[in-house]
Write a protein that holds these residues in place. Sequence first.
Motif, PDB file in Angstrom:
ATOM      1  N   ALA A  23      -5.652 118.282 -24.954  1.00  0.00           N
ATOM      2  CA  ALA A  23      -5.584 118.057 -23.686  1.00  0.00           C
ATOM      3  C   ALA A  23      -6.794 118.032 -22.784  1.00  0.00           C
ATOM      4  O   ALA A  23      -6.501 117.306 -21.965  1.00  0.00           O
ATOM      5  CB  ALA A  23      -4.149 119.122 -23.317  1.00  0.00           C
ATOM      6  N   ASP A  27      -7.214 115.056 -20.077  1.00  0.00           N
ATOM      7  CA  ASP A  27      -6.989 115.229 -18.929  1.00  0.00           C
ATOM      8  C   ASP A  27      -7.993 114.568 -17.943  1.00  0.00           C
ATOM      9  O   ASP A  27      -7.728 114.195 -17.001  1.00  0.00           O
ATOM     10  CB  ASP A  27      -6.946 116.922 -18.653  1.00  0.00           C
ATOM     11  CG  ASP A  27      -6.025 117.025 -17.277  1.00  0.00           C
ATOM     12  OD1 ASP A  27      -5.229 116.442 -17.004  1.00  0.00           O
ATOM     13  OD2 ASP A  27      -6.358 117.965 -16.573  1.00  0.00           O
ATOM     14  N   SER A  43       3.606 122.752 -29.901  1.00  0.00           N
ATOM     15  CA  SER A  43       4.692 123.519 -29.028  1.00  0.00           C
ATOM     16  C   SER A  43       5.326 122.709 -28.159  1.00  0.00           C
ATOM     17  O   SER A  43       5.167 121.453 -27.903  1.00  0.00           O
ATOM     18  CB  SER A  43       4.010 124.827 -28.115  1.00  0.00           C
ATOM     19  OG  SER A  43       2.857 124.074 -27.283  1.00  0.00           O
ATOM     20  N   GLU A  44       6.447 123.219 -27.362  1.00  0.00           N
ATOM     21  CA  GLU A  44       7.310 122.625 -26.459  1.00  0.00           C
ATOM     22  C   GLU A  44       6.360 122.343 -25.412  1.00  0.00           C
ATOM     23  O   GLU A  44       6.460 120.963 -24.754  1.00  0.00           O
ATOM     24  CB  GLU A  44       8.512 123.236 -25.970  1.00  0.00           C
ATOM     25  CG  GLU A  44       9.315 122.478 -25.297  1.00  0.00           C
ATOM     26  CD  GLU A  44       9.951 121.270 -26.242  1.00  0.00           C
ATOM     27  OE1 GLU A  44      10.449 120.249 -25.207  1.00  0.00           O
ATOM     28  OE2 GLU A  44      10.334 121.481 -27.228  1.00  0.00           O
ATOM     29  N   ASN A  45       5.504 122.907 -24.995  1.00  0.00           N
ATOM     30  CA  ASN A  45       4.631 122.587 -23.717  1.00  0.00           C
ATOM     31  C   ASN A  45       3.623 121.562 -24.233  1.00  0.00           C
ATOM     32  O   ASN A  45       3.352 120.641 -23.265  1.00  0.00           O
ATOM     33  CB  ASN A  45       3.901 123.971 -23.506  1.00  0.00           C
ATOM     34  CG  ASN A  45       3.042 123.752 -22.158  1.00  0.00           C
ATOM     35  OD1 ASN A  45       3.511 123.216 -21.210  1.00  0.00           O
ATOM     36  ND2 ASN A  45       1.867 124.178 -22.128  1.00  0.00           N
ATOM     37  N   CYS A  46       3.356 121.647 -25.224  1.00  0.00           N
ATOM     38  CA  CYS A  46       2.387 120.324 -26.062  1.00  0.00           C
ATOM     39  C   CYS A  46       2.923 118.787 -25.820  1.00  0.00           C
ATOM     40  O   CYS A  46       2.558 118.070 -25.482  1.00  0.00           O
ATOM     41  CB  CYS A  46       1.556 120.477 -27.366  1.00  0.00           C
ATOM     42  SG  CYS A  46       0.812 119.303 -28.040  1.00  0.00           S
ATOM     43  N   LYS A  48       5.523 118.497 -23.702  1.00  0.00           N
ATOM     44  CA  LYS A  48       5.883 118.154 -22.479  1.00  0.00           C
ATOM     45  C   LYS A  48       4.578 117.603 -21.615  1.00  0.00           C
ATOM     46  O   LYS A  48       4.515 116.580 -20.935  1.00  0.00           O
ATOM     47  CB  LYS A  48       6.141 119.467 -21.669  1.00  0.00           C
ATOM     48  CG  LYS A  48       7.602 119.882 -21.837  1.00  0.00           C
ATOM     49  CD  LYS A  48       7.793 121.081 -20.982  1.00  0.00           C
ATOM     50  CE  LYS A  48       9.349 121.579 -21.166  1.00  0.00           C
ATOM     51  NZ  LYS A  48       9.588 122.924 -20.710  1.00  0.00           N
ATOM     52  N   VAL A  49       3.350 117.957 -21.927  1.00  0.00           N
ATOM     53  CA  VAL A  49       2.005 117.433 -21.730  1.00  0.00           C
ATOM     54  C   VAL A  49       1.702 116.137 -22.267  1.00  0.00           C
ATOM     55  O   VAL A  49       1.374 115.302 -21.388  1.00  0.00           O
ATOM     56  CB  VAL A  49       0.874 118.422 -22.332  1.00  0.00           C
ATOM     57  CG1 VAL A  49      -0.565 117.687 -21.841  1.00  0.00           C
ATOM     58  CG2 VAL A  49       0.765 119.608 -21.462  1.00  0.00           C
ATOM     59  N   LYS A  52       3.650 113.741 -19.917  1.00  0.00           N
ATOM     60  CA  LYS A  52       3.173 113.405 -18.879  1.00  0.00           C
ATOM     61  C   LYS A  52       2.003 112.450 -18.992  1.00  0.00           C
ATOM     62  O   LYS A  52       1.879 111.557 -18.134  1.00  0.00           O
ATOM     63  CB  LYS A  52       2.266 114.673 -18.159  1.00  0.00           C
ATOM     64  CG  LYS A  52       1.623 114.929 -16.836  1.00  0.00           C
ATOM     65  CD  LYS A  52       1.091 116.128 -16.677  1.00  0.00           C
ATOM     66  CE  LYS A  52      -0.342 116.019 -17.278  1.00  0.00           C
ATOM     67  NZ  LYS A  52      -1.303 117.388 -16.692  1.00  0.00           N
TER      68      LYS A  52
END
Length: 108
Positions: A23, A27, A43-46, A48-49, A52
């Motif tokens: 990321a 970015d 992960s779930e956050n990964c 979501k990123v 994005k």
Amino acid sequence: MAKNKVETFIGFCVKARKISLGAGAIDVLRRGVYLIIVCSTGSENCFKVALKYKKKFNCPLMICRCGLETAVNKPGCKLAAVRDEGLANAIVANACEEYEIYAGGVKE
């Protein structure tokens, strides 16, 4: 058979330095991303990123179900961005059940 082709094209991206891993590396990019690949073990956050970045670069999102870290030969890698249009198109064209294009909905 298609899995081997996708991994071969990802290997070409690595050799040509046309892939950004992680990321932090993605970015800082402003344009020129043609495909985002996220590992299903992330992960779930990964995830979501990854969504994005999919929206930011207006490109397809591919979910790797067989371990992205082995394809890019970097332990712990869960997110990658392909920066070559031809290789990205070849990867998308050879998508299979291990490497599938995300079409929206809930991650399984």
